[in-house]
Design an enzyme around this catalytic site. Structure first.
Site, PDB file in Angstrom:
ATOM      1  N   HIS A 138       0.792  -1.232   0.000  1.00 17.16           N
ATOM      2  CA  HIS A 138       0.000   0.000   0.000  1.00 17.16           C
ATOM      3  C   HIS A 138       0.819   1.274   0.000  1.00 17.16           C
ATOM      4  O   HIS A 138       0.293   2.354   0.261  1.00 17.16           O
ATOM      5  CB  HIS A 138      -0.930   0.045   1.215  1.00 17.16           C
ATOM      6  CG  HIS A 138      -1.979  -1.009   1.229  1.00 17.16           C
ATOM      7  ND1 HIS A 138      -3.242  -0.821   0.725  1.00 17.16           N
ATOM      8  CD2 HIS A 138      -1.953  -2.282   1.689  1.00 17.16           C
ATOM      9  CE1 HIS A 138      -3.961  -1.926   0.879  1.00 17.16           C
ATOM     10  NE2 HIS A 138      -3.191  -2.829   1.458  1.00 17.16           N
ATOM     11  N   LYS A 179      -8.879  13.427   4.880  1.00 17.28           N
ATOM     12  CA  LYS A 179      -7.964  12.292   4.806  1.00 17.28           C
ATOM     13  C   LYS A 179      -7.002  12.417   5.969  1.00 17.28           C
ATOM     14  O   LYS A 179      -6.979  13.444   6.646  1.00 17.28           O
ATOM     15  CB  LYS A 179      -7.206  12.271   3.475  1.00 17.28           C
ATOM     16  CG  LYS A 179      -6.568  13.626   3.102  1.00 17.28           C
ATOM     17  CD  LYS A 179      -5.819  13.565   1.785  1.00 17.28           C
ATOM     18  CE  LYS A 179      -6.706  13.716   0.582  1.00 17.28           C
ATOM     19  NZ  LYS A 179      -6.742  12.544  -0.279  1.00 17.28           N
ATOM     20  N   ARG A 180      -6.177  11.374   6.206  1.00 21.18           N
ATOM     21  CA  ARG A 180      -5.179  11.507   7.251  1.00 21.18           C
ATOM     22  C   ARG A 180      -4.241  12.676   6.963  1.00 21.18           C
ATOM     23  O   ARG A 180      -4.020  13.040   5.812  1.00 21.18           O
ATOM     24  CB  ARG A 180      -4.379  10.201   7.369  1.00 21.18           C
ATOM     25  CG  ARG A 180      -5.133   9.132   8.127  1.00 21.18           C
ATOM     26  CD  ARG A 180      -5.515   9.582   9.525  1.00 21.18           C
ATOM     27  NE  ARG A 180      -4.377   9.638  10.393  1.00 21.18           N
ATOM     28  CZ  ARG A 180      -3.988   8.641  11.176  1.00 21.18           C
ATOM     29  NH1 ARG A 180      -4.689   7.525  11.233  1.00 21.18           N
ATOM     30  NH2 ARG A 180      -2.917   8.749  11.934  1.00 21.18           N
ATOM     31  N   THR A 231      -8.652   6.423  -1.874  1.00 24.25           N
ATOM     32  CA  THR A 231      -9.989   5.844  -2.071  1.00 24.25           C
ATOM     33  C   THR A 231     -11.041   6.911  -1.807  1.00 24.25           C
ATOM     34  O   THR A 231     -12.152   6.819  -2.320  1.00 24.25           O
ATOM     35  CB  THR A 231     -10.214   4.636  -1.148  1.00 24.25           C
ATOM     36  OG1 THR A 231      -9.707   4.950   0.146  1.00 24.25           O
ATOM     37  CG2 THR A 231      -9.513   3.411  -1.677  1.00 24.25           C
ATOM     38  N   LYS A 262     -14.817   8.065  -3.615  1.00 20.26           N
ATOM     39  CA  LYS A 262     -16.069   8.358  -2.910  1.00 20.26           C
ATOM     40  C   LYS A 262     -16.623   9.721  -3.339  1.00 20.26           C
ATOM     41  O   LYS A 262     -17.825   9.890  -3.550  1.00 20.26           O
ATOM     42  CB  LYS A 262     -15.855   8.304  -1.386  1.00 20.26           C
ATOM     43  CG  LYS A 262     -15.497   6.900  -0.893  1.00 20.26           C
ATOM     44  CD  LYS A 262     -14.928   6.863   0.517  1.00 20.26           C
ATOM     45  CE  LYS A 262     -14.237   5.521   0.757  1.00 20.26           C
ATOM     46  NZ  LYS A 262     -13.336   5.520   1.927  1.00 20.26           N
TER      47      LYS A 262
HETATM   48  C1  26Q Z   1       2.927   0.970  10.822  1.00 16.27           C
HETATM   49  C2  26Q Z   1       3.804   0.752  11.874  1.00 16.27           C
HETATM   50  C3  26Q Z   1       3.423   0.968  13.188  1.00 16.27           C
HETATM   51  C4  26Q Z   1       2.141   1.389  13.443  1.00 16.27           C
HETATM   52  C5  26Q Z   1       1.260   1.611  12.395  1.00 16.27           C
HETATM   53  C6  26Q Z   1       1.642   1.401  11.081  1.00 16.27           C
HETATM   54  C7  26Q Z   1       0.717   1.652   9.969  1.00 16.27           C
HETATM   55  C8  26Q Z   1      -0.648   1.604  10.132  1.00 16.27           C
HETATM   56  C9  26Q Z   1      -1.502   1.887   9.096  1.00 16.27           C
HETATM   57  C10 26Q Z   1       1.199   1.977   8.718  1.00 16.27           C
HETATM   58  C11 26Q Z   1       0.353   2.252   7.672  1.00 16.27           C
HETATM   59  C12 26Q Z   1      -1.027   2.207   7.854  1.00 16.27           C
HETATM   60  C13 26Q Z   1      -1.972   2.539   6.793  1.00 16.27           C
HETATM   61  C14 26Q Z   1      -1.647   2.813   5.554  1.00 16.27           C
HETATM   62  C15 26Q Z   1      -2.654   3.206   4.562  1.00 16.27           C
HETATM   63  O1  26Q Z   1      -3.804   3.427   4.883  1.00 16.27           O
HETATM   64  N1  26Q Z   1      -2.264   3.326   3.283  1.00 16.27           N
HETATM   65  C16 26Q Z   1      -3.200   3.734   2.262  1.00 16.27           C
HETATM   66  O2  26Q Z   1      -3.830   2.581   1.747  1.00 16.27           O
HETATM   67  C17 26Q Z   1      -4.898   2.930   0.892  1.00 16.27           C
HETATM   68  C18 26Q Z   1      -5.599   1.654   0.482  1.00 16.27           C
HETATM   69  O3  26Q Z   1      -4.796   0.936  -0.412  1.00 16.27           O
HETATM   70  C19 26Q Z   1      -4.396   3.730  -0.304  1.00 16.27           C
HETATM   71  O4  26Q Z   1      -5.505   4.145  -1.041  1.00 16.27           O
HETATM   72  C20 26Q Z   1      -3.589   4.930   0.155  1.00 16.27           C
HETATM   73  O5  26Q Z   1      -2.999   5.572  -0.964  1.00 16.27           O
HETATM   74  C21 26Q Z   1      -2.513   4.492   1.136  1.00 16.27           C
HETATM   75  O6  26Q Z   1      -1.836   5.630   1.653  1.00 16.27           O
END
Ligand code: 26Q
Length: 794
Positions: free
Chosen positions: A346, A534-535, A642, A646
Site C-alpha cells: 500500500h 484524509k489523514r 480511495t 467516494k
Molecule cells: C505501521 C507501523 C506501526 C504502526 C502503524 C503502522 C501503519 C498503520 C496503518 C502503517 C500504515 C497504515 C496505513 C496505511 C494506509 O492506509 N495506506 C493507504 O492505503 C490505501 C488503500 O490501499 C491507499 O488508497 C492509500 O494511498 C494508502 O496511503
C-alpha cells in the site's frame, strides 16, 4: 423474517420488553437500538450457518483476508439495506413513534483502523459477501479504536476511543474456538523418529478468543464472517504474579496503533501482529483439517491474503505449523506456503516499509525467528547462484540485514502474488521500489486498482441521489455498478441536471446545518464546498491547500472587489499523536480558519472549517455534500487513494495531481471533467536540482504567504509555524509544495470559472458519477477472486 410490517412491530415490542425488562414507553433509544440489533442478528443466524455449510460441502477454495485493521463504521443501516428490510423497518418504527435515523446515531463507529488501508478491508468484506464469494476477514478486537480527536485552541488533543462502552450487538463470542499464542521462552530441539522436533518452553501464553461478526451480502442470503481476536489470560494461569500476567495479556488487544512510521520498534505492535497471525492460521488450519487430511493439498483449498506487511508473519507461522505440527519437510512446506499466500502493498514511501530489529524479534518469537532466518539463508543462496559475487545486491535484497528483519522482503519471497493498489503505483513498484525483486519474480507482480463499496458510499449515504439514478436508468446499477454509465444519456437533459443540482444543494444544506451545530459557524450553502478529508501527512499536502487559502485571503485584502466566487474550504484529518509536523498543520488550518472566518472584509466570500474527529460516519455526511474533491498529493507518493473515488461517486469534481488512482479517474472521465495540475510522477522521481528558495524569491505571491507565516499574519504567534516555514525553505520542500503552487492556483481559478457555468459543472458532475462504477470494490474483488485467489461463487 418479518412477513409484514405488523409482524415486525409485534416482534420488536415483544423483544424489547423481554430484553430490557421495560415497557416500550419506558425504553430508551439505546434499548431500541439493542433490540433492533439483536433481531437482525437472530434473523441472520440461519443464513450464517447455511453459508458456512454451503462452503464446506462445496469443498471449493476459500480466502482469508488478514488485516491488522478493519474500519467498519456503523453497521445497522447497511445491514438493514443488504437484507432488504430497511424500508419495512423504517416504516414500522415510524408507526411506533421511533425515528430510525435517530436510532442509527446511537451506534458507535467501529473505528478499528487508521484510514485507507483499514477502510479498504471493510469495503472488501462487503463486496465479498455481496458477490457470494467464500471470503472471510481476520482481525483484532481492539478495546480502543483509533483515538478520538478534539480540537482545543486549534491544537489536536487525543482521547481514548470507547466503541465497546455500550457493548457490541453485532459480535458473537466463541470461547470454545479459542487458541493459545506463545511468546518469549526458549526453543528446545531433539530428534524423534529420525526427525527434528521443536519444543517451545517457558513461553508466556496468551489466549486468543474469537468474536465473530456476520458480514451480510446484498440480497443474496450470503453471510460471511469477520473474526476479531480478543487477547485474554489463559484460563489456568500458572504464574507468580497473576495480576501482572493478566494485564500483560490484555494489553495485546488493548489499542490500535496510529499509523506512525517514525515510531519504530514498539514491541507491543509486533506482539499484536503475531497474535493476529498465529490465532488466524491456527483457526484456518483447524477448519481445513475438519474436512481434509493431507496438508500437502492445503493451497488448493485455502488462500491467505495479507493486507500490507503487518500480517506477514503468516508466512513463517504457516511454515511452522506445516513442519512442526503437520510433519512436512522444509521443501514441501515451502511449496504449500508460497502457493497459499498473496500480498498487497500500500505504499511507495520506502521509509514506510516495516523493519524490525533482530534484538526485539528473536527473543519475542524464537521459533518464528529460526524459520525466517532459514528462509533468508536459502533465499540468499539462491541470489548468490543467480548473481555470483554481487554482494551489494544480495545485501540489499536480503530478508535479514544489518540486524533488521525486512518485512516487505519476506512478503515478496514468501508469497505467490504481490499487488499494488493502482496502475501507477504498481508500475512504480515494478520499475523502482521493488525492481530488484521484479527482476527475479516478474510473474508475481500485478495490479489491483482499489475500489469502494457503492452500497455504503452511494446507496446508503446519498439516498436521494441513488433514487434519482434509479429513476433515470433503473435499478440494475446496484448489482452492476458499471451500468452507471447509462447516466451519460442525461448529459444534455437540463431537467435531469436540475434535479441533480437540487439534490447536491439539499445535501449541502444538511452538512451546513451539522457544521453550524458543531462549530457554531454559519457557512453559505450556495458557496462552493471544497473538501479535503484524509489523514494528515506531509505528502498529502494539506499545506498546499492552506497556502492557497492564505493567498486568496491576501488577494481579497489587497483588492476587496476582486471577483472570488464564495467558497467554503472544509478539512477533516487526524494526525498521528507523535507526528509533530502534521500537528502543526492542524494548528495552521485552525489558525487560518479563525482569522478568515472573523474578518468581515472576507468572510462573506471565504470560510474555512476544520471538522474534528473525521471518521466513517462523518465521512458519510461529507461526501454527498462536496463540490470539489482535493486530491493533491505529490505525484508518485499516494499509492491509490480511495476518498477520491467516494467524492467522484457523489458527483464532486476532482482537483488533483496525476497520482494514485487519480490517473485512472482522469482516463475515465476525460480531461474536461477533472482539474489536473502539478508535476507528474516521473518528473518528481527524476527531478534534478530543485531549489525551493527560488520559488520564494521569484513568486511574490509565495513570498507574501510565507512571510505571513512567520510574521504578522497571525498576531502574537510568530514562532508557531517556524517548523513549517523551515520545511519549505530550509529543508528544500521535500514534497514540492512551492514547485506546484502556481499550477495549483491556476487550476483553482479554473474551478471557480467553471463553477460559474452551472450547466457545464452539472454535466461534469454527472459524467463523474456515470464513470464511477469502475471504482466499485465489487469490480476490485472480482479481479482478486479470478486473477489471484482462484475462488468463485459457484
Ligand atoms: C505501521 C507501523 C506501526 C504502526 C502503524 C503502522 C501503519 C498503520 C496503518 C502503517 C500504515 C497504515 C496505513 C496505511 C494506509 O492506509 N495506506 C493507504 O492505503 C490505501 C488503500 O490501499 C491507499 O488508497 C492509500 O494511498 C494508502 O496511503
Amino acid at each position: 423474517m418479518f412477513s409484514s410490517k405488523e409482524e415486525f412491530k409485534k416482534q420488536f415490542l415483544q423483544r424489547l420488553e423481554m430484553m430490557c425488562g421495560k415497557s416500550f414507553a419506558e425504553s430508551s433509544k439505546d434499548d431500541q437500538f439493542d433490540t433492533l440489533g439483536h433481531m437482525i442478528r437472530e434473523h441472520v443466524s440461519k443464513n450464517w450457518i447455511s453459508t458456512n455449510e454451503r462452503y464446506r460441502s462445496k469443498n471449493g477454495k476459500q480466502v482469508y483476508y488478514l488485516s491488522i485493521e478493519f474500519l467498519l463504521g456503523r453497521l445497522l443501516r447497511s445491514n438493514l439495506m443488504n437484507l432488504g428490510i430497511d424500508k419495512l423497518v423504517d416504516e414500522g418504527l415510524r408507526e411506533l413513534g421511533i425515528n430510525l435515523n435517530e436510532i442509527e446515531e446511537i451506534e458507535s463507529d467501529a473505528g478499528l483502523g487508521n484510514g485507507g488501508l483499514g477502510r479498504l478491508a471493510a469495503c472488501f468484506l462487503d463486496s465479498l459477501a455481496s458477490s457470494g464469494l467464500p471470503g472471510h476477514g481476520f482481525g483484532i478486537r481492539y478495546k480502543h479504536g483509533l483515538f478520538e480527536q478534539k480540537i482545543v485552541e486549534g491544537y489536536q488533543v487525543e482521547l481514548p476511543e470507547l466503541w465497546l462502552r455500550h457493548g457490541q450487538v453485532w459480535e458473537v463470542r466463541k470461547a470454545d474456538l479459542s487458541v493459545e499464542v506463545p511468546f518469549w521462552g526458549k526453543i528446545k530441539s531433539f530428534e524423534e523418529n529420525g526427525r527434528l522436533q521443536f519444543l517451545h518452553e517457558d513461553a508466556e501464553r496468551i489466549t486468543a478468543v474469537p468474536y465473530d461478526v456476520p458480514v451480510i451480502g446484498y440480497y443474496n442470503d450470503t453471510v460471511n464472517t469477520l473474526r476479531l481476536w480478543n487477547a485474554e489470560p489463559s484460563p489456568f494461569p500458572i504464574h507468580r504474579n497473576v495480576m501482572k500476567y493478566k494485564r500483560n495479556t490484555e494489553m495485546v488487544s488493548e489499542f490500535l496503533y496510529p499509523d506512525d512510521t517514525n515510531d519504530e520498534g514498539k514491541i507491543l505492535r509486533l506482539k499484536q501482529q503475531y497474535f493476529l497471525v498465529s490465532a488466524s492460521i491456527c483457526s484456518i488450519v483447524r477448519s481445513y483439517m475438519k474436512s481434509h487430511r493431507n496438508l500437502k493439498q492445503f493451497h488448493h483449498h485455502v488462500c491467505i491474503h495479507i493486507n500490507d506487511t503487518h500480517p506477514v508473519l503468516a508466512i513463517p507461522e504457516l511454515m511452522r505449523i506445516l513442519m512442526d505440527e503437520g510433519g512436512l519437510g522444509w521443501e514441501d512446506a515451502w511449496e504449500v506456503t508460497t502457493a497459499s499466500i498473496s500480498y498487497t502493498n500500500h505504499t511507495t514511501l520506502s521509509e514506510a516499509l516495516e523493519k524490525w530489529p533482530v534484538r526485539i524479534f528473536q527473543p519475542l518469537l524464537p521459533r518464528i525467528y529460526m524459520i525466517v532466518h532459514e528462509i533468508n539463508e536459502r533465499f540468499c543462496k539462491q541470489l548468490w547462484e543467480k548473481y555470483p559475487g554481487d554482494w551489494q545486491r544480495i545485501e540489499q535484497m536480503a530478508i535479514i540485514a544489518h540486524d533488521q528483519v525486512k518485512m516487505a522482503h519476506l512478503a515478496l519471497v514468501g508469497s505467490f502474488s504481490v499487488n499494488g493498489v493502482a496502475a501507477l503505483h504498481t508500475e512504480i513498484l515494478k520499475n523502482r521500489e521493488m525492481n530488484d525483486f521484479y527482476q527475479i519474480f516478474p510473474e508475481k507482480f500485478n495490479n489491483k486498482t482499489n475500489g469502494i463499496t457503492h452500497r455504503r458510499w452511494l446507496l446508503k449515504s446519498n439516498q436521494d441521489l441513488a433514487s434519482l439514478i434509479t429513476e433515470g436508468i433503473g435499478s440494475e446499477w446496484i448489482r452492476q455498478p458499471l451500468k452507471l454509465q447509462e447516466l451519460l444519456r442525461y448529459r444534455d437533459d437540463s431537467a435531469f441536471l436540475e434535479r441533480l443540482k437540487t439534490i447536491k444543494q439539499q445535501n449541502k444544506l444538511k452538512l451546513a446545518k451539522r457544521i453550524r451545530e458543531q462549530t457554531g459557524i454559519q457557512i453559505d450553502p450556495l458557496s462552493i464546498f471544497d473538501v479535503q478529508v484524509k489523514r494528515l501527512h506531509a505528502y498529502k499536502r494539506q499545506l498546499l491547500n492552506v497556502l492557497h487559502i492564505i493567498h486568496l485571503y491576501n488577494c481579497l485584502k489587497d483588492e476587496p472587489n476582486v471577483h472570488i466566487y464564495p467558497r467554503t474550504f472544509i478539512f477533516g484529518a487526524k494526525a498521528s499523536p507523535g507526528y509533530y509536523y502534521a500537528k502543526k498543520i492542524i494548528k495552521l488550518i485552525n489558525t487560518v480558519a479563525e482569522k478568515v472566518n472573523k474578518d468581515p472584509e472576507v468572510n462573506k466570500k471565504l470560510k474555512v472549517i476544520f471538522l474534528e474527529n473525521y471518521r466513517v460516519s462523518l465521512a458519510e455526511e461529507i461526501f454527498p455534500a462536496a463540490d470539489v474533491s482535493e486530491q493533491i498529493s505529490t505525484a508518485s507518493k499516494e499509492a491509490s487513494g480511495t476518498g477520491n473515488m467516494k467524492f467522484m461517486m457523489n458527483g464532486a469534481i476532482t482537483i488533483g495531481t496525476l497520482d494514485g488512482a487519480n490517473v485512472e479517474i482522469k482516463e475515465l472521465v476525460g480531461d474536461d471533467n477533472i482539474f489536473i495540475f502539478g508535476l507528474k510522477a516521473d518528473e518528481v522521481l527524476n527531478y534534478q536540482g530543485y531549489r525551493s528558495l527560488e520559488y520564494y524569491h521569484f513568486d511574490k505571491r509565495i513570498r507574501k504567504v510565507l512571510e505571513g507565516l512567520i510574521s504578522g499574519f497571525f498576531p502574537n504567534i510568530d514562532d508557531e509555524f517556524e517548523a513549517i516555514y523551515d520545511s519549505l525553505l530550509m529543508e528544500n520542500d521535500q514534497y514540492f509544495v512551492l514547485r506546484d503552487f502556481d499550477s495549483y492556483v491556476s487550476a483553482q481559478k479554473k474551478v471557480t470559472y467553471t463553477y460559474t457555468n452551472q450547466e457545464q459543472w452539472l454535466k461534469m458532475s454527472l459524467t463523474n458519477i456515470a464513470q464511477s462504477g469502475h471504482f466499485s470494490s465489487d469490480r476490485t474483488i472480482n479481479e482478486y477472486a479470478t486473477d489471484i485467489w482462484g475462488i468463485d461463487s459457484k
